[in-house]
Design a protein around this motif. Structure first.
Motif, PDB file in Angstrom:
ATOM      1  N   LEU A  50       5.134   4.874   8.402  1.00 21.05           N
ATOM      2  CA  LEU A  50       5.071   5.167   6.967  1.00 21.05           C
ATOM      3  C   LEU A  50       3.640   5.405   6.482  1.00 21.05           C
ATOM      4  CD1 LEU A  50       7.554   2.398   5.736  1.00 21.05           C
ATOM      5  CD2 LEU A  50       8.015   4.844   5.915  1.00 21.05           C
ATOM      6  N   ILE A  51       2.666   4.891   7.244  1.00 24.60           N
ATOM      7  CA  ILE A  51       1.272   5.007   6.780  1.00 24.60           C
ATOM      8  C   ILE A  51       0.366   5.660   7.823  1.00 24.60           C
ATOM      9  CG2 ILE A  51       1.250   3.116   5.109  1.00 24.60           C
ATOM     10  CD1 ILE A  51      -0.166   1.560   7.568  1.00 24.60           C
ATOM     11  N   CYS A  52       0.980   6.384   8.768  1.00 23.52           N
ATOM     12  CA  CYS A  52       0.173   6.915   9.878  1.00 23.52           C
ATOM     13  C   CYS A  52      -0.908   7.877   9.399  1.00 23.52           C
ATOM     14  CB  CYS A  52       1.067   7.547  10.937  1.00 23.52           C
ATOM     15  SG  CYS A  52       2.091   8.847  10.296  1.00 23.52           S
ATOM     16  N   ASP A  53      -0.708   8.533   8.243  1.00 22.83           N
ATOM     17  CA  ASP A  53      -1.720   9.475   7.754  1.00 22.83           C
ATOM     18  C   ASP A  53      -2.593   8.878   6.652  1.00 22.83           C
ATOM     19  OD1 ASP A  53      -0.793  11.443   9.461  1.00 22.83           O
ATOM     20  OD2 ASP A  53       0.744  12.088   8.019  1.00 22.83           O
ATOM     21  N   SER A  54      -2.463   7.568   6.424  1.00 27.04           N
ATOM     22  CA  SER A  54      -3.146   6.972   5.269  1.00 27.04           C
ATOM     23  C   SER A  54      -4.572   6.560   5.585  1.00 27.04           C
ATOM     24  CB  SER A  54      -2.369   5.740   4.796  1.00 27.04           C
ATOM     25  OG  SER A  54      -1.057   6.089   4.447  1.00 27.04           O
ATOM     26  N   VAL A  55      -5.382   6.482   4.522  1.00 27.44           N
ATOM     27  CA  VAL A  55      -6.780   6.046   4.681  1.00 27.44           C
ATOM     28  C   VAL A  55      -6.801   4.540   4.943  1.00 27.44           C
ATOM     29  CG1 VAL A  55      -7.675   7.876   3.221  1.00 27.44           C
ATOM     30  CG2 VAL A  55      -7.072   5.675   2.192  1.00 27.44           C
ATOM     31  N   ASP A  56      -7.965   4.049   5.385  1.00 25.38           N
ATOM     32  CA  ASP A  56      -8.093   2.661   5.822  1.00 25.38           C
ATOM     33  C   ASP A  56      -7.692   1.655   4.727  1.00 25.38           C
ATOM     34  OD1 ASP A  56      -8.919   0.679   7.780  1.00 25.38           O
ATOM     35  OD2 ASP A  56     -10.508   0.244   6.338  1.00 25.38           O
ATOM     36  N   LEU A  57      -8.112   1.880   3.498  1.00 29.01           N
ATOM     37  CA  LEU A  57      -7.790   0.939   2.413  1.00 29.01           C
ATOM     38  C   LEU A  57      -6.274   0.812   2.251  1.00 29.01           C
ATOM     39  CD1 LEU A  57      -8.491  -0.842  -0.035  1.00 29.01           C
ATOM     40  CD2 LEU A  57      -8.582   1.250  -1.403  1.00 29.01           C
ATOM     41  N   ARG A  58      -5.599   1.946   2.244  1.00 34.15           N
ATOM     42  CA  ARG A  58      -4.140   1.936   2.102  1.00 34.15           C
ATOM     43  C   ARG A  58      -3.481   1.238   3.293  1.00 34.15           C
ATOM     44  NH1 ARG A  58       0.398   0.802   0.041  1.00 34.15           N
ATOM     45  NH2 ARG A  58       2.143   2.175   0.504  1.00 34.15           N
ATOM     46  N   ARG A  59      -4.021   1.483   4.483  1.00 38.80           N
ATOM     47  CA  ARG A  59      -3.464   0.839   5.686  1.00 38.80           C
ATOM     48  C   ARG A  59      -3.582  -0.680   5.554  1.00 38.80           C
ATOM     49  NH1 ARG A  59      -2.393   3.794   9.969  1.00 38.80           N
ATOM     50  NH2 ARG A  59      -2.575   1.973  11.295  1.00 38.80           N
ATOM     51  N   ARG A  60      -4.743  -1.141   5.065  1.00 36.90           N
ATOM     52  CA  ARG A  60      -4.965  -2.582   4.994  1.00 36.90           C
ATOM     53  C   ARG A  60      -4.074  -3.228   3.935  1.00 36.90           C
ATOM     54  NH1 ARG A  60     -10.025  -3.596   3.318  1.00 36.90           N
ATOM     55  NH2 ARG A  60     -10.864  -1.510   3.363  1.00 36.90           N
ATOM     56  N   GLU A  61      -3.956  -2.597   2.763  1.00 39.12           N
ATOM     57  CA  GLU A  61      -3.133  -3.213   1.714  1.00 39.12           C
ATOM     58  C   GLU A  61      -1.656  -3.206   2.118  1.00 39.12           C
ATOM     59  OE1 GLU A  61      -3.773  -0.933  -1.923  1.00 39.12           O
ATOM     60  OE2 GLU A  61      -2.167   0.451  -1.380  1.00 39.12           O
ATOM     61  N   PHE A  62      -1.230  -2.120   2.743  1.00 40.03           N
ATOM     62  CA  PHE A  62       0.175  -2.027   3.177  1.00 40.03           C
ATOM     63  C   PHE A  62       0.465  -3.073   4.256  1.00 40.03           C
ATOM     64  CE2 PHE A  62       3.538  -0.358   5.903  1.00 40.03           C
ATOM     65  CZ  PHE A  62       4.511   0.007   4.988  1.00 40.03           C
ATOM     66  N   THR A  63      -0.449  -3.172   5.228  1.00 43.70           N
ATOM     67  CA  THR A  63      -0.233  -4.093   6.354  1.00 43.70           C
ATOM     68  C   THR A  63      -0.207  -5.547   5.875  1.00 43.70           C
ATOM     69  OG1 THR A  63      -1.344  -2.528   7.811  1.00 43.70           O
ATOM     70  CG2 THR A  63      -1.095  -4.778   8.628  1.00 43.70           C
ATOM     71  N   THR A  64      -1.169  -5.912   5.010  1.00 44.53           N
ATOM     72  CA  THR A  64      -1.183  -7.293   4.522  1.00 44.53           C
ATOM     73  C   THR A  64      -0.012  -7.547   3.567  1.00 44.53           C
ATOM     74  OG1 THR A  64      -3.576  -7.287   4.763  1.00 44.53           O
ATOM     75  CG2 THR A  64      -2.629  -9.101   3.520  1.00 44.53           C
ATOM     76  N   GLY A  65       0.375  -6.528   2.801  1.00 39.20           N
ATOM     77  CA  GLY A  65       1.564  -6.679   1.941  1.00 39.20           C
ATOM     78  C   GLY A  65       2.798  -7.004   2.769  1.00 39.20           C
ATOM     79  N   ARG A  66       2.953  -6.305   3.910  1.00 43.97           N
ATOM     80  CA  ARG A  66       4.108  -6.581   4.803  1.00 43.97           C
ATOM     81  C   ARG A  66       3.976  -7.975   5.414  1.00 43.97           C
ATOM     82  NH1 ARG A  66       5.409  -2.514   1.834  1.00 43.97           N
ATOM     83  NH2 ARG A  66       7.346  -1.532   2.520  1.00 43.97           N
ATOM     84  N   TYR A  67       2.751  -8.367   5.751  1.00 43.44           N
ATOM     85  CA  TYR A  67       2.515  -9.719   6.275  1.00 43.44           C
ATOM     86  C   TYR A  67       2.955 -10.764   5.228  1.00 43.44           C
ATOM     87  CZ  TYR A  67      -0.269 -13.752   7.795  1.00 43.44           C
ATOM     88  OH  TYR A  67      -0.690 -15.010   8.170  1.00 43.44           O
ATOM     89  N   CYS A  68       2.538 -10.563   3.982  1.00 42.95           N
ATOM     90  CA  CYS A  68       2.939 -11.493   2.909  1.00 42.95           C
ATOM     91  C   CYS A  68       4.469 -11.504   2.768  1.00 42.95           C
ATOM     92  CB  CYS A  68       2.310 -11.079   1.579  1.00 42.95           C
ATOM     93  SG  CYS A  68       0.531 -11.242   1.511  1.00 42.95           S
ATOM     94  N   ALA A  69       5.071 -10.322   2.858  1.00 35.92           N
ATOM     95  CA  ALA A  69       6.536 -10.239   2.732  1.00 35.92           C
ATOM     96  C   ALA A  69       7.208 -11.066   3.818  1.00 35.92           C
ATOM     97  CB  ALA A  69       6.976  -8.777   2.818  1.00 35.92           C
ATOM     98  N   ARG A  70       6.724 -10.958   5.053  1.00 33.37           N
ATOM     99  CA  ARG A  70       7.351 -11.708   6.159  1.00 33.37           C
ATOM    100  C   ARG A  70       7.130 -13.220   5.996  1.00 33.37           C
ATOM    101  NH1 ARG A  70       7.290  -6.655   8.602  1.00 33.37           N
ATOM    102  NH2 ARG A  70       5.112  -6.331   9.111  1.00 33.37           N
ATOM    103  N   GLN A  71       5.947 -13.603   5.509  1.00 31.96           N
ATOM    104  CA  GLN A  71       5.695 -15.031   5.272  1.00 31.96           C
ATOM    105  C   GLN A  71       6.632 -15.555   4.184  1.00 31.96           C
ATOM    106  OE1 GLN A  71       3.424 -16.800   7.101  1.00 31.96           O
ATOM    107  NE2 GLN A  71       3.008 -14.939   8.239  1.00 31.96           N
ATOM    108  N   ALA A  72       6.793 -14.777   3.129  1.00 28.27           N
ATOM    109  CA  ALA A  72       7.678 -15.205   2.029  1.00 28.27           C
ATOM    110  C   ALA A  72       9.135 -15.255   2.498  1.00 28.27           C
ATOM    111  CB  ALA A  72       7.514 -14.263   0.838  1.00 28.27           C
ATOM    112  N   LEU A  73       9.549 -14.236   3.271  1.00 29.26           N
ATOM    113  CA  LEU A  73      10.935 -14.221   3.787  1.00 29.26           C
ATOM    114  C   LEU A  73      11.198 -15.446   4.657  1.00 29.26           C
ATOM    115  CD1 LEU A  73      11.371 -10.421   4.652  1.00 29.26           C
ATOM    116  CD2 LEU A  73      12.760 -11.731   3.016  1.00 29.26           C
TER     117      LEU A  73
END
Ligand SMILES: CC(C)(COP(=O)(O)OP(=O)(O)OC[C@H]1O[C@@H](n2cnc3c(N)ncnc32)[C@H](O)[C@@H]1OP(=O)(O)O)[C@@H](O)C(=O)NCCC(=O)NCCS
Length: 228
Positions: A31-54
């Motif tokens: 979903l983020i293969c073409d994204s810039v580094d900032l977007r990659r980091r926010e998306f990746t940590t957002g998913r990390y937070c989602a998994r921790q919350a789940l």
């Protein structure tokens, strides 16, 4: 911060950095293969937070959180949730649908909105309220808080209705004393059975941020802790 403004049924996880152990499933990576580094980091940590919350509501086996129509995260069937990220902060909140109907969270820097944005997102009455609050309590950027509250409304609204909601569709009223706000959908908004016309949320400031949250009850369609 989020735990202070969400009811106990909602599990949340927040972080002020991008942990090295945060990784993506291949389907998420796509979903983020073409994204810039900032977007990659926010998306990746957002998913990390989602998994921790789940994990906190029993989903201890990590799973992908993909992206649905209009960017809404796709949660397990019996879960509703919300993700937010801004500079220096990422968070997710989830709840079982047996407990609550929807949850929306949003974080923003406690800084003035860029020129012209308040006029674009706030109704005339809201602009007056914001200007008064900025005079009375300038330590809170009420313009940014208003924007955040509207983003939280949209994130609560969209997964239930699958319909757009514009900034001029809801009017917000802050209670500066107790960290709550109320929001009313205006009469031109087509009513949605799943969503009450009047809802309430909570807000908090700290760590250079303003954070807002809405938790919508399943039974009554009203906000939890609303007092409305
Ligand atoms: C989608 C939107 C709400 C995101 O808010 P933001 O402050 O820009 O960004 P945030 O970092 O706080 O939130 C981004 C996350 O919102 C979530 N999101 C995106 N679209 C969404 C939607 N349709 N429904 C629910 N959540 C959504 C995603 O999880 C996204 O993160 P991800 O792409 O990494 O998964 C915003 O960009 C937007 O489109 N707003 C217009 C609609 C609106 O706010 N109307 C006001 C009604 S009163």
């Amino acid at each position: 911060m989020l735990e202070k403004i969400l009811p106990t049924q909602v599990a949340s996880y927040e972080t002020f950095e991008d942990p090295a152990e945060a990784t993506l499933f291949p389907e998420e990576e796509a979903l983020i293969c073409d994204s810039v580094d900032l977007r990659r980091r926010e998306f990746t940590t957002g998913r990390y937070c989602a998994r921790q919350a789940l994990a906190r509501i029993g989903y201890s086996v990590p799973q992908p959180v993909l992206q649905g129509v209009r960017g809404a995260p796709i949660w397990p069937r019996s879960v509703r949730g919300s993700i937010t990220h801004c500079r220096g902060y990422r968070a997710a909140a989830v709840v079982k649908v047996s407990e609550l109907a929807s949850v929306g969270i949003d974080a923003e820097p406690n800084l003035p909105l860029p020129d012209g944005i308040l006029e674009a997102v706030a109704l005339p009455a809201e602009q007056v309220m914001v200007k008064e609050l900025l005079t009375d309590a300038p330590e809170v950027r009420w313009d940014r808080l208003l924007f955040s509250a509207k983003e939280s409304i949209y994130k609560t609204w969209y997964p239930l209705t699958r319909r757009p909601l514009e900034f001029e569709d809801a009017v917000i009223d802050f209670d500066p004393a107790d960290g709550t706000f109320s929001a009313r959908l205006l009469s031109h908004v087509r009513s949605a059975q799943e969503f009450p016309r009047k809802i309430a949320g909570r807000w908090i400031t700290g760590n250079g941020l303003v954070v807002t949250a809405i938790a919508l009850s399943s039974a009554s369609g009203s906000s939890v802790d609303s007092g409305l």
